[in-house]
Enzyme design. Sequence first.
Site, short mmCIF file in Angstrom:
data_model
loop_
_atom_site.label_atom_id
_atom_site.label_comp_id
_atom_site.label_asym_id
_atom_site.label_seq_id
_atom_site.Cartn_x
_atom_site.Cartn_y
_atom_site.Cartn_z
N ASP A 23 0.87 -1.18 0.00
CA ASP A 23 0.00 0.00 0.00
C ASP A 23 0.90 1.23 0.00
O ASP A 23 1.59 1.52 0.98
CB ASP A 23 -0.85 -0.04 1.28
CG ASP A 23 -1.88 1.07 1.33
OD1 ASP A 23 -1.81 2.01 0.52
OD2 ASP A 23 -2.78 0.98 2.20
N TYR A 28 -0.93 9.91 -4.25
CA TYR A 28 -0.96 11.09 -5.12
C TYR A 28 0.04 12.15 -4.63
O TYR A 28 0.72 12.79 -5.42
CB TYR A 28 -2.36 11.71 -5.16
CG TYR A 28 -3.42 10.90 -5.89
CD1 TYR A 28 -3.14 9.64 -6.42
CD2 TYR A 28 -4.71 11.41 -6.06
CE1 TYR A 28 -4.12 8.92 -7.08
CE2 TYR A 28 -5.69 10.69 -6.72
CZ TYR A 28 -5.40 9.45 -7.23
OH TYR A 28 -6.38 8.73 -7.89
N ARG A 60 0.01 15.81 7.70
CA ARG A 60 -0.69 14.99 8.71
C ARG A 60 -0.24 15.32 10.12
O ARG A 60 -1.02 15.28 11.06
CB ARG A 60 -0.50 13.50 8.41
CG ARG A 60 -1.23 13.13 7.12
CD ARG A 60 -1.33 11.66 6.87
NE ARG A 60 -1.65 11.44 5.45
CZ ARG A 60 -2.07 10.31 4.92
NH1 ARG A 60 -2.21 9.24 5.68
NH2 ARG A 60 -2.33 10.21 3.64
N ASP A 115 -3.11 2.58 -5.88
CA ASP A 115 -1.99 2.61 -4.95
C ASP A 115 -1.82 1.35 -4.13
O ASP A 115 -1.01 1.33 -3.21
CB ASP A 115 -2.13 3.81 -4.01
CG ASP A 115 -3.30 3.65 -3.05
OD1 ASP A 115 -4.28 2.99 -3.42
OD2 ASP A 115 -3.23 4.20 -1.94
N GLU A 116 -2.55 0.31 -4.42
CA GLU A 116 -2.41 -0.93 -3.68
C GLU A 116 -2.26 -2.11 -4.63
O GLU A 116 -2.87 -2.13 -5.69
CB GLU A 116 -3.63 -1.17 -2.76
CG GLU A 116 -3.78 -0.13 -1.66
CD GLU A 116 -4.98 -0.42 -0.77
OE1 GLU A 116 -5.38 -1.59 -0.66
OE2 GLU A 116 -5.50 0.54 -0.19
#
Length: 543
Positions: A23, A28, A60, A115-116
């Site tokens: 993952d 992006y 974050r 994305d995985e």
Amino acid sequence: MRFSASIASGCPSLARRVILHLDMDCFYAQVEMIRNPELREKPLGVQQKTLMVTCNYVARKLGVNKCMSIREAREKCPQLVLVSGEDLTHYREMSYKVTGLLEEFSPRVERLGFDENFIDITELVEKRLRDPQCGGAMEASGHVYNQQVPDASDWTHQRLIVGSQVAADIRAAVYSQLGLTGCAGVASNKLLSKLVSGTFKPNQQTVLLPESCSCLINSLNHVHRIPGIGYKTAQRLEALGLGSVSALQSCPITVLEKELGAAVAHRIQMLSRGEDDSLVTPTGPPQSLSEEDSFKKCCTVSDVSAKLEELLRLLLSRLSADGRSAHTLRLTIRQFTPTNKYFNRESRQCPIPVKVAQSRSGSAAVVSALMELLMKLFEKMIDVKMPFHLTLLNVCFSNLKASRSSASSRCSIGFYLTQKKLSKPLRKDSESLRSVSDTAMAPSCTPHTACPQGTEPNVGFAMDCKESVDGDAVSSLPKSVDVNVFSQLPVELQKELMSEWKNQKITPKIQTKKFQDKGKTSKGQRSSAASHPNSLLKYFKPN
DNA sequence: CTGGGCGAGT
DNA sequence: ACTCGCC
């Protein structure tokens, strides 16, 4: 003799699989930071319309989370740098580079979004276990879930520990060759590998040993957190008082069946117990290509026409790069409604005339022909003499077929089976497999004996084997093959079969009936990405 | 102030 | 054609 023996021994039993889930971290945002390295140290968000779909880890730390509205994100973090992420081109390209790189490790790579990826690394693990050079110290790479201490004398532990080492190698390759970081989970099935991959973020990995499975699955606070149980199903379960994972685990199956049907009931109860027998199905190239745009208001025919033409031109460009031709065209719209704004999508589709489908994508004639079709589809849904208010348009090409020029000569199975020498050594296992599946549009599909997936993957070949006198299956070369069965065979056996067909100048019949689920549905042609010469463009090797 | 994709099942 | 699932 050789074949039946290889098939019987070479297929990993379902319980012994080693599955890797990879993952990518804030995918992006990572792509944008590669495109513009100055963004690395800044709090970065990727914006689609009024939504911040993801953000980097600098952001974050400042309290921003993915899928926040732009307003909320700006409130929490006024310094936030926003880049537009509505054009998916760069993300799509990088996404396929990742998948392509993973396919160098094993052909069994299944994409989940951009994305995985899932990778069945069972064979890589077994190869390492057989390799005396890799023997010795059994230390897990990265985290072990629940800090469980591996038992060196436990074979299952050994396989998973080696799996964690493979995972570390794969993550290192993705970073060194593509500059991307990500999280990996290693476990015995797709569900558990996906659940465990997220336990340490970002850029870390975790392996799950079977004794900690229940700890992992019961750490989920709600059934909705189980991949495969979406919003609707979770709501229905909630209504039955089955909001918690443990309640779902112990619910009588008859209760579930009554509410959800036997198939879904069985499936989600298995999931709730951490059991998942689904195979890592090679994804291959996309089965459809679509472009869409959403907006506040679109209420004139000329505006609709202009927007559709833009979407269409983008799609034609992608289709041309893909190398296949589209034979179905679909238009989807969303009309404005004050309430329930997001689920009132309608669509109409129609065949694309062969002449249009097979002519060169760039030509103006193709654009105008497809525009006419799109406007006809539009008028099937909207009376243009009446006022209308659209908030979304989507154009989709589907029913993709290998076009004559590109595929049949170079990529058909016939190519591989009639050439004296392959242009590339068969080392790239994935490529030989692709060439088989590429011809999967062969119309003669003889159904084969169905069997529960994973139990006896050789059954797809069974019809070609005879009983010999001593009761052993005889070594006749299979002359028909189910693409999905073939793709799950051990790579070594795939190669052996390909090479033997070639030597005997045999063109096996291709079946496309989906192997699992008792053969009730067809997945249609399932050709793999790199089998299309032009699709290979998506798999650039890094410099 | 909730994207823009993808696939599977019915 | 539509629902549901995934990101």
